[in-house]
Enzyme design. Structure first.
Site, PDB file in Angstrom:
ATOM      1  N   THR A 120      -7.252   1.264   5.104  1.00 54.45           N
ATOM      2  CA  THR A 120      -6.742   0.619   6.037  1.00 54.45           C
ATOM      3  C   THR A 120      -7.508   0.817   7.194  1.00 54.45           C
ATOM      4  O   THR A 120      -7.957  -0.245   7.939  1.00 54.45           O
ATOM      5  CB  THR A 120      -5.117   0.705   6.385  1.00 54.45           C
ATOM      6  N   ARG A 176      -0.244  -4.341  -7.061  1.00 50.20           N
ATOM      7  CA  ARG A 176      -1.531  -4.691  -6.563  1.00 50.20           C
ATOM      8  C   ARG A 176      -2.949  -4.209  -6.906  1.00 50.20           C
ATOM      9  O   ARG A 176      -2.730  -3.020  -7.030  1.00 50.20           O
ATOM     10  CB  ARG A 176      -1.341  -4.636  -4.888  1.00 50.20           C
ATOM     11  N   CYS A 212      -0.045  -6.715 -17.180  1.00 55.36           N
ATOM     12  CA  CYS A 212       0.460  -7.522 -15.833  1.00 55.36           C
ATOM     13  C   CYS A 212       1.787  -6.847 -15.632  1.00 55.36           C
ATOM     14  O   CYS A 212       2.732  -6.514 -16.478  1.00 55.36           O
ATOM     15  CB  CYS A 212       0.965  -8.803 -16.684  1.00 55.36           C
ATOM     16  N   CYS A 214      -5.035  -9.775 -13.745  1.00 58.48           N
ATOM     17  CA  CYS A 214      -5.351 -10.654 -15.010  1.00 58.48           C
ATOM     18  C   CYS A 214      -6.778 -11.239 -14.815  1.00 58.48           C
ATOM     19  O   CYS A 214      -7.670 -11.308 -15.867  1.00 58.48           O
ATOM     20  CB  CYS A 214      -4.359 -11.895 -14.958  1.00 58.48           C
ATOM     21  N   CYS A 269      -0.967  -9.945  -7.998  1.00 58.34           N
ATOM     22  CA  CYS A 269      -1.684  -8.432  -8.080  1.00 58.34           C
ATOM     23  C   CYS A 269      -3.346  -8.537  -8.370  1.00 58.34           C
ATOM     24  O   CYS A 269      -4.240  -7.800  -8.049  1.00 58.34           O
ATOM     25  CB  CYS A 269      -1.090  -7.603  -8.892  1.00 58.34           C
ATOM     26  N   SER A 317       0.967  -1.277  -0.056  1.00 56.56           N
ATOM     27  CA  SER A 317       0.060  -0.027  -0.044  1.00 56.56           C
ATOM     28  C   SER A 317       0.861   1.173   0.126  1.00 56.56           C
ATOM     29  O   SER A 317       1.937   1.096  -0.047  1.00 56.56           O
ATOM     30  CB  SER A 317      -0.795   0.155   1.336  1.00 56.56           C
ATOM     31  N   CYS A 373       4.609 -14.461 -11.025  1.00 58.08           N
ATOM     32  CA  CYS A 373       3.483 -13.968 -10.514  1.00 58.08           C
ATOM     33  C   CYS A 373       3.506 -13.086  -9.113  1.00 58.08           C
ATOM     34  O   CYS A 373       4.154 -13.861  -8.277  1.00 58.08           O
ATOM     35  CB  CYS A 373       2.280 -15.012 -10.437  1.00 58.08           C
TER      36      CYS A 373
END
Length: 644
Positions: free
Chosen positions: A430, A394, A587, A619, A616, A145, A613
Site C-alpha cells: 500500500t 484477490r 476459483c 482465471c 479476483c 488486503s 464472480c
C-alpha cells in the site's frame, strides 16, 4: 476546461437513479435531484455521495453549469422496440473533457487524485479537473488486503491523518504490536527468526476497505470528481496513437447482446493524462502494457491468490496489535505462499493465506488450503468460539523488481499494482502504491501546468520512480521470491531468503529470474497426486458458497458474461482431459464448473456462474490456455466487501 455537458450531466444523474430505490432516492434527494428513470435496475451503481466541497470546487450534477451546446439525451425506452439488427454502438456516446482521468479508486488512484488537487489548489488553479472512475458501487467495495500498512506515504500525503485534533482523521488504525514468525507442520508451529523486512514497529493494522473509503472522502473535500459505479471498459486513442482517455461500458445489454429497455450507452472521458490504477492485472492496464510493449525490458509478472476472512473473536482471545505470519503447512513443499493473522479494531482478527499461482499441481485448491490452515492449532485456538463476518479473495502481484514494466506511455501512466510495486518479503504494497500515485501526480501536474494541448509523455515519472524509495526497497529484495524456484522448493527458498535478509541485503551482482509464467507452471493432472479436502464443519471451515454469500456479491443475471471464453466447447476439449477441472479448484468463488453431460464428447459441460464472480482475476492469470479473458461487468456490480 469547460464544465460537463448537459448531456453528460443528465446521463450521470440517470445512472444514479438506476440503483435500488432505498439507496438511489436518498442519494438523489440529497442533491435536489428527482428520479429520471422509470425502470430502475436492482444492481446498478450509485455514482454520487453527499460531498463536502470548497465553495470554489465543482458541484455534483444538479449544480453544474451546462455547456452552451444543447445536447438531447435519447430516452432509453426507445431501444425496446428496436429491430434485431440494431447495433448499440451506433448510438453516440456522451463525452466529457478533464485534465486528468484516473481509472481505479484504490490507494494508488486516490493518492494520485489527492496530490493533483493539492498541487492545483496550492497554485490557485481551482478549474483543474481531476476525475476518478471506480467500478465498485462505492469506494472500497472491491478492496481487499491483509493489511498492515507502512505509513510513510500517507504521512507525506496527509500528515495529520491520525492527529487527535483533526476532525477528519482516520479512526480505524491499530498500532502494530509484537511480530511472530512460525514454520508450520500439520500439528506444530516452530518459531523462526523474523526477517528484518517483516518487522512492523511504527506500522498500523487497518481494514484497507475502510482506509480507502476515508481516502475517498479526503479526495472529494479537495474537489476531486469521484464516480464509483462507473466501470471503464475501453481505452480511447488519438490519431497519433497516444491515449485519449477511457470509455465506460454500456448498461442494459441482455445476455444475447441485444439492448434491453433499460439500455444506456457508455460515456467517454477524454483527458490530457490518464492514470491507470486498477490494481493487480487490470483489464485496461494489460491492454496498454501490450499495446505499448511496456514489458520489453522486464520479466513476466507472477502472482499469488490471497484468500481472507475477518472474524469477531472472543474478547479473552483478542490480543490487540498482535501480528502472526507463517509458512509451510498446509501448502506442499513445491508451492510458495504464506499465511497471516492480525488482531485489530475491537475483537477483530484478519486471517488469510496467499498461494503463489505458479503452483504445479492442478488438484490444489487455494480455497481448500485456506480451510485446512484454519484447522491448525495456531489459528483454530484463536478462531474457535468466534464468528466469521467477512470473506474475500484477490490476486496480488509477486513479481517484484525484475517484473516492473515501463510505467509511462504517450498520454498516460501505470500506478500502484497496475505496475506491480508490492514488496513480497515485506508483505506490504500500500505504501508503494500510494507513493507511485503521488510521484505520477507530481509529474503530471508539472507536465500540464504550461497548458500545452499536445500528447504528453511522463518522462519525469519514470525518472522519479527510479530515484524513489520504491525502487530502492524492491531492488534490495529482488532475489527472495524467485529463490523458491529451486528443486528444494520452500526449504531452499527459506535458506536463501534468510541469507539475503540478514546478510546480503540485495548487494549481489546477480538478479534471479522467474522461470515460467504462472499458467505454464501447471502440470497435467495425471502427473500429480490428487488432493482430497475435508468436508467443512460449518464452524471454523465453510463451503465455498457460504463464503461467497459473505462477500455481498451481486451481478445482474441477464447481461453478457464478463468472463469471456470464445468457444466453451473448445475450452472443454483442450482443458478438461489434461487438467481435470483445474478451474473448479483455482476459483475461490465457485464460478467455474464442469457438469456431467453424456451428450458432450468429454462427458462434461463447461459452465460459468458469472454471478458468483468476486473479481479476483485468478482465471485470467491461471487458465492453462489463456483463453479466459476477465472484463469488467456493469458498473457497480461484484463484491461489496466489509472490513476487508
Amino acid at each position: 476546461m469547460s464544465a460537463p455537458s448537459a448531456r453528460l450531466t443528465t446521463s450521470l444523474c440517470r445512472r444514479a437513479t438506476s440503483a435500488p430505490r432505498s439507496v438511489a432516492a436518498t442519494q438523489l434527494q440529497s442533491h435536489g435531484l428527482r428520479s429520471l428513470s422509470t425502470t430502475p435496475s436492482t444492481t446498478s451503481p450509485v455514482p454520487f455521495r453527499t460531498r463536502t466541497r470548497r465553495p470554489s470546487a465543482r458541484q455534483p450534477c444538479s449544480n453544474r453549469t451546462p455547456s452552451a451546446r444543447p445536447l438531447s439525451t435519447t430516452p432509453a425506452r426507445r431501444f425496446a422496440d428496436a429491430d434485431e439488427s440494431f447495433d448499440p454502438q451506433t448510438v453516440e456516446r456522451e463525452s466529457d473533457e478533464v485534465d486528468v482521468c484516473i481509472v481505479g479508486g484504490g490507494p494508488a488512484g486516490l493518492a494520485a487524485a489527492i496530490r493533483l488537487k493539492q498541487l492545483a489548489n496550492e497554485a490557485g488553479n481551482d478549474e483543474f479537473r481531476v476525475l476518478l472512475l471506480e467500478k465498485a458501487g462505492e469506494l472500497g467495495g472491491h478492496i481487499l488486503s491483509g493489511a498492515v500498512i507502512q505509513p510513510s506515504a500517507v504521512n507525506e500525503l496527509i500528515p495529520d491523518w491520525l492527529a487527535e485534533d483533526n476532525a477528519s482523521r482516520f479512526p480505524g488504525a491499530t498500532p502494530a504490536g509484537g511480530d511472530t514468525m512460525r514454520f508450520l507442520t500439520k500439528t506444530m508451529a516452530i518459531p523462526v527468526p523474523t526477517p528484518p523486512q517483516m518487522h512492523n514497529y511504527g506500522n498500523y493494522i487497518v481494514s484497507l476497505n475502510e482506509f480507502t473509503k476515508w481516502l475517498g472522502e479526503r479526495a472529494e473535500e479537495l474537489g476531486v470528481e469521484v464516480y464509483p459505479g462507473f466501470a471503464a471498459s475501453e481505452v480511447l486513442y488519438k490519431p497519433d496513437g497516444s491515449v485519449k482517455g477511457v470509455a465506460t461500458n454500456d448498461l442494459g445489454i441482455a445476455r444475447s447482446g441485444k439492448p434491453k429497455e433499460s439500455f444506456e450507452r457508455g460515456m467517454e472521458f477524454h483527458a490530457r493524462i490518464t492514470l491507470f490504477g486498477e490494481g493487480c492485472h487490470g483489464s485496461l492496464s494489460k491492454q496498454v502494457i501490450s499495446k505499448f510493449d511496456l514489458r520489453r525490458e522486464s520479466q513476466q509478472q507472477t502472482y499469488g491468490l490471497g484468500v481472507k476472512e475477518v472474524w469477531e473473536v472472543q474478547p479473552e482471545k483478542f490480543k490487540k496489535g498482535e501480528i502472526v505470519h507463517s509458512m509451510g503447512y498446509p501448502l506442499p513443499y513445491n508451492t510458495y505462499g504464506g499465511a497471516w493473522m492480525y488482531h485489530f479494531g475491537d475483537n477483530l482478527v484478519s486471517i488469510g493465506l496467499v498461494t503463489a499461482l505458479d503452483y504445479p499441481n492442478p488438484w490444489l485448491s487455494p480455497y481448500g488450503e485456506f480451510q485446512k490452515l484454519k484447522q491448525h492449532p495456531l489459528y483454530r485456538d484463536t478462531l474457535e468460539g468466534g464468528k466469521c463476518i467477512s470473506y474475500g479473495a484477490r490476486a496480488l502481484i509477486e513479481g517484484g523488481f525484475q517484473s516492473i514494466p515501463k510505467v509511462a506511455f504517450p498520454g498516460g501512466a501505470l500506478i500502484g499494482d497496475s505496475a506491480g510495486f508490492v514488496n513480497v518479503p515485506k508483505v506490504k504494497g500500500t505504501h508503494n502504491a500510494m507513493k507511485s500515485g503521488m510521484l505520477a501526480a507530481e509529474s503530471t501536474y508539472a507536465a500540464l501546468k504550461d497548458g500545452d494541448e499536445g500528447s504528453v509523455f511522463l518522462y519525469s515519472y519514470e525518472d522519479a520512480l527510479r530515484k524513489s524509495s520504491i525502487w530502492k526497497e524492491l531492488k534490495e529484495v529482488r532475489n527472495m521470491r524467485p529463490s523458491f524456484h529451486t528443486p528444494l522448493g520452500i526449504y531452499g527458498g527459506m535458506l536463501y531468503s534468510g541469507l539475503e535478509a540478514f546478510v546480503l541485503k540485495g548487494r549481489v551482482p546477480w538478479t534471479l529470474k522467474h522461470k515460467v509464467t504462472d499458467h505454464e507452471a501447471t502440470k497435467p493432472a495425471d502427473q500429480c497426486a490428487k488432493i482430497e479436502y475435508p468436508k467443512p464443519d460449518g464452524k471454523i471451515t465453510f463451503d465455498i458458497l457460504t463464503s461467497v454469500s459473505r462477500t455481498g456479491t451481486n451481478h445482474e443475471e441477464d447481461q453478457p458474461v464478463h468472463l469471456q471464453v470464445k468457444d466453451w466447447d473448445k475450452h472443454t476439449t483442450e482443458t478438461w482431459p489434461k487438467f481435470q477441472g483445474l478451474e473448479n479448484r483455482f476459483c475461490p468463488a465457485g464460478v467455474y464448473e464442469y457438469v456431467d453431460d453424456p451428450s458432450k464428447p468429454e462427458g462434461v459441460r463447461f459452465q460459468i456462474n458469472a454471478q458468483n464472480c468476486i473479481h479476483c482475476k485468478t482465471c485470467d492469470i491461471k487458465a492453462p490456455n489463456q483463453d479466459i479473458n476477465w472484463q469488467v461487468p456493469q458498473g457497480g456490480e461484484g463484491p461489496k466487501y466489509y472490513m476487508t
